[in-house]
Design a protein around this motif. Structure first.
Motif, short mmCIF file in Angstrom:
data_model
loop_
_atom_site.label_atom_id
_atom_site.label_comp_id
_atom_site.label_asym_id
_atom_site.label_seq_id
_atom_site.Cartn_x
_atom_site.Cartn_y
_atom_site.Cartn_z
N VAL A 244 11.74 -5.15 -9.00
CA VAL A 244 11.83 -3.98 -8.21
C VAL A 244 10.60 -3.24 -8.70
O VAL A 244 10.64 -2.85 -9.73
N ARG A 245 9.27 -3.18 -7.94
CA ARG A 245 8.02 -2.44 -8.41
C ARG A 245 7.83 -1.27 -8.04
O ARG A 245 8.37 -0.72 -6.75
N GLY A 246 7.41 -0.25 -8.55
CA GLY A 246 7.43 1.03 -8.32
C GLY A 246 6.05 1.26 -7.42
O GLY A 246 5.36 0.12 -7.32
N GLU A 247 5.94 2.31 -6.82
CA GLU A 247 4.76 2.48 -5.99
C GLU A 247 3.20 2.62 -6.80
O GLU A 247 3.37 3.33 -8.00
N LEU A 248 2.43 1.61 -6.39
CA LEU A 248 1.17 1.62 -7.05
C LEU A 248 0.33 3.12 -6.73
O LEU A 248 0.18 3.45 -5.69
N ARG A 249 -0.45 3.60 -7.84
CA ARG A 249 -1.38 4.75 -7.36
C ARG A 249 -2.86 4.13 -7.55
O ARG A 249 -3.45 3.73 -8.56
N ARG A 250 -3.38 4.13 -6.30
CA ARG A 250 -4.77 3.84 -6.15
C ARG A 250 -5.54 5.09 -6.58
O ARG A 250 -6.15 5.47 -5.72
N GLY A 251 -5.62 5.04 -8.06
CA GLY A 251 -6.42 6.32 -8.48
C GLY A 251 -8.08 6.28 -8.20
O GLY A 251 -8.44 7.54 -7.68
N CYS A 252 -8.55 5.21 -8.12
CA CYS A 252 -10.10 5.49 -7.60
C CYS A 252 -10.21 5.86 -6.00
O CYS A 252 -10.97 6.93 -6.15
N ARG A 253 -9.36 5.60 -5.00
CA ARG A 253 -9.68 6.16 -3.76
C ARG A 253 -9.26 7.67 -3.85
O ARG A 253 -9.68 8.31 -3.16
N LYS A 254 -8.07 7.91 -4.53
CA LYS A 254 -7.61 9.31 -4.57
C LYS A 254 -8.89 10.14 -5.20
O LYS A 254 -9.00 11.26 -4.79
N ARG A 255 -9.36 9.79 -6.32
CA ARG A 255 -10.31 10.60 -7.04
C ARG A 255 -11.72 10.78 -6.27
O ARG A 255 -12.00 11.93 -6.04
N GLN A 256 -12.01 9.54 -5.29
CA GLN A 256 -12.88 9.81 -4.47
C GLN A 256 -12.65 10.99 -3.32
O GLN A 256 -13.72 11.75 -2.91
N ALA A 257 -11.45 10.94 -2.75
CA ALA A 257 -11.09 11.76 -2.07
C ALA A 257 -11.23 13.19 -2.50
O ALA A 257 -11.61 14.21 -1.64
#
Length: 272
Positions: A244-257
């Protein structure tokens, strides 16, 4: 009175891959034929060297002045310390002749290899000695290719662990990683098989012995190995498709936003 300065040769760790001489890199092959003196590891004096055998199978003749260094297979700290010191002192002595030394390493010189420790001690003795590490194919990478196993793809995770850490650690890591490479599995084969059976992972596991060597062995029915004595140069690749994998954080997209939002605020508060 003039004082002479010793000009040391370079210490080169030549990775040879796990067994198939076709996996020796062009750089390692070139160094082996460069005129550098060969050093190779053995477990006991005058015993055969697996690293040396890889080169011999590749068609290179062993130079007459090639020299063995003894690295005993023991966990006795005192015996190990003495052996490491002897090997390092001898290496420094030979480098002091001004000629390069090439140390033969099975697998990859940066991964669970004797060379890293030898190079470290040599540099402690004589800091100015130059060291070059030639990368190579690791046993687990070769085993994955041979068995058609994908170690990791896209966002999957992969861990390499000596099996000696024990089944409790392996059990924990199976929940953290999609694929495990269990190295030096020989002493714990039965315990690992029991764990894989309990977790219903036997079907997604494979055992590989002496990957790439002429006597290579692949066992997909891992349970059949129970009670069998296997070779020291063996490993298992274990995959946990149920992890069971946890939710991935797409850091680059969040930082850009976040940056876009900050810019908008700045433009709103800074007067023209």
């Amino acid at each position: 009175m003039t004082q002479t300065t010793t000009t040391y040769g370079k210490l080169i760790g030549a990775s040879l891959g796990p067994g198939d001489p076709e996996l020796i890199t062009r750089r390692a092959w070139s160094v082996l034929q460069s005129g550098a003196r060969w050093l190779y590891p053995v477990k006991k004096a005058e015993e055969s060297s697996y690293a040396l055998s890889i080169v011999e199978r590749g068609g290179l003749a062993v130079p007459a002045d090639a020299e063995e260094l003894v690295f005993p297979m023991t966990r006795d700290a005192e015996i190990l310390a003495k052996a490491w010191t002897r090997a390092a002192v001898r290496t420094v002595e030979l480098l002091g002749e001004g000629r390069d030394l090439v140390f033969l390493v099975e697998g990859d010189a940066s991964t669970f290899a004797t060379f890293g420790h030898l190079a470290r001690v040599v540099r402690e003795l004589v800091p100015e000695i130059a060291v070059e590490t030639i990368p190579g194919v690791s046993s687990f990478a070769a085993a994955a290719a041979i068995t058609g196993t994908t170690l990791a793809e896209e966002d999957e995770t992969f861990a390499i662990i000596p099996a000696a850490y024990g089944v409790e650690v392996i059990d924990h890591l199976l929940d953290e990683f999609d694929t495990l490479a269990l190295l030096k599995v020989k002493p714990l084969v039965d315990e690992v098989i029991d764990l894989l059976e309990q977790r219903d992972l036997l079907a997604s596991s494979v055992f590989i012995e002496k990957a790439g060597a002429p006597d290579q062995r692949i066992v997909r029915d891992v349970a059949s190995l129970k009670g069998e004595k296997v070779n020291y140069l063996s490993l298992m690749l274990v995959q946990n498709p149920k992890r069971v994998r946890g939710e991935l954080r797409r850091g680059c997209r969040k930082r850009q936003a976040a940056k876009t939002e900050e810019s908008a605020i700045s433009e709103a508060v800074i007067p023209a």
